[in-house]
Design an enzyme around this catalytic site. Sequence first.
Site, mmCIF file in Angstrom:
data_model
loop_
_atom_site.group_PDB
_atom_site.id
_atom_site.type_symbol
_atom_site.label_atom_id
_atom_site.label_comp_id
_atom_site.label_asym_id
_atom_site.label_seq_id
_atom_site.Cartn_x
_atom_site.Cartn_y
_atom_site.Cartn_z
ATOM 1 N N ARG A 125 32.129 51.480 -5.863
ATOM 2 C CA ARG A 125 32.126 50.225 -4.758
ATOM 3 C C ARG A 125 30.791 50.370 -4.106
ATOM 4 N NH1 ARG A 125 33.180 50.502 0.718
ATOM 5 N NH2 ARG A 125 34.344 48.591 1.651
ATOM 6 N N LYS B 119 25.893 55.849 2.169
ATOM 7 C CA LYS B 119 26.880 56.682 3.064
ATOM 8 C C LYS B 119 25.866 57.855 3.549
ATOM 9 C CE LYS B 119 31.422 55.427 1.712
ATOM 10 N NZ LYS B 119 32.855 55.963 1.060
#
Length: 417
Positions: A391, A357
Site C-alpha cells: 500500500r 511512515k
Amino acid sequence: MTTTTNERAGAHNARLILINTTQDLAREMRDIGVAPEGAAIMVPKGVFRVIRLERVPLRAAILIKEEMLSKGGEAAVSDAVASLSTDTTDVLIMGTVRALRRAADGLSRQPFGLRDIAREIREVLDAAEAQSQPRTLTLREHTLELGKKTYIMGIVNVTPDSFSDGGQHATTQAAVDHARRLIDEGADIIDIGGESTRPGAEAVPVDEELARVIPVVERLVPDIPVPISVDTYKAEVAESALAAGAHMVNDISALRLDMRLGEVVAQAGVPVVLMHMRGLPRNMQENPHYDSVIGEILAFLRDAVARAESCGIRREGIIIDPGIGFGKTVAHNLEILRRLGEFRSLGLPILVGTSRKSLIGKVLGLPTSQRLEGTAATVALAVASGADIVRVHDVRYMARVARMADAIVRGGAACAD
Ligand code: PT1
C-alpha cells in the site's frame, strides 16, 4: 600461472544452495537429473524447518521431544521443564519436512492436546508450501492472481486538509483526479479512505466519513479498470461503499471496532484486509510494549481470521497485515519487516503499508517529503519476504521497485527478454 581446475582449487566446486521451499530443492534436483520418483522421496528430507509452539503443557512437551527425536529431529524446551518448575513451555521443533510430518502423524494419536498440536504443525508446513502455489483473490468482477506479482495498492486520502478548502465538491474532484493519476502510474487497486489513522489522529464522525468517501467511490466505480478498496472500520461506511460498487474492505481494526462490519463484508462476499493494531490511532504510540512482537501479532491475526470466518467471511477472501506503525516502536517495525516471511505461517495473502511512515523518518532522519528511497527499501524487502500487496503513495516509483524486485524474487516470469 593459469588457473586450472585442480584439487587445490576445489575440483568439485562445493557450494551452498539456498533453499526456501521444497520447490527450490525440487528444481535443484531436476537440474542434476534426479529421477522424479527419487526426487519425490528425497525433497521432504532436504528441507529443514523450525516451528515454535507456545504454552505447551509439560506432559505434551515431553512427548513432542520423544517423537521428534525418534523421527530424526529435535525439540528444544525451556530449562524450567527439567526442574518441573513450570506447567507449560514454549517448544522449538526442528527437523526436515519429512521428520516433522512423521512426528505430526505420531503425535496426532496421542493425548494431552497433542492431536491439536499435530494439526497446527501440519497447517504451518502446508502454509509454507502454499505460498509458491498460485491462488486467486476474487474482488467481484476482478481477479488478482496472487503469487504472480506484487500488487500495488495506491492510496487516496479523502480528507479536506489534504486538498484545498474549496468544500466537498473540490475535495471529491481532487480525490477522483488523484485516483485516476495513480491508475495511470500503475496502481492495481485503489484504496480510498476518509479518516486519517496516523498516530494521534482523531476519529471522524460517520456522516462526515460517508460524505467524503461515497461520492468518490460513486464517481470511480463506473470509470476505472481496477478494483476499489475502502479503508474504513465502520460498517455503515463499508456498507454504503459496497452498495456503490466498491470491491473490498480494508479494516485497520480487524473487525474489532464495529461489530457489524464482519456481517457487512460477508454479505457482500468481498475480500477484507485484517490489520493488527495495538490501541487506537489516538493513543497507539503511547509506550508500545510486546514480549514477543511477531508471536503476539500472529496470535492476534489468527484470532481475527477466526472471528472473520465466524461471521461467514470465506478464508479465500482474507488478507492479513501486520500494521506497520500501529502501536509499535521503530525497533518493533524493523523486526516485523525483517521477519515478515513468518506471517506466511497463516497461509494467507499479506499486505504491508510502510509508505512514508515515521519509522523511515526515524531511521533516516528525514521528513515525510523525503521518504521515497526509504519506502523503496521497505517495498523491495517486503517483496523478497513474500508480500502480495503493498500500500503506497508514490505509485509510479514503487510500481517500478516492486516490478524489479519481483523479477529477481519470482524469476522474471513477467518480463520480456
Ligand atoms: C496500513 C495502513 C492502512 N496504514 C492497511 N491500511 C495507514 N491495511 C492507513 C507513521 O508512523 O499499514 N495497512 N491504512 C496509515 N496509517 C499510518 C500509521 C500512517 C503510522 C503513518 C504512520 O508515520
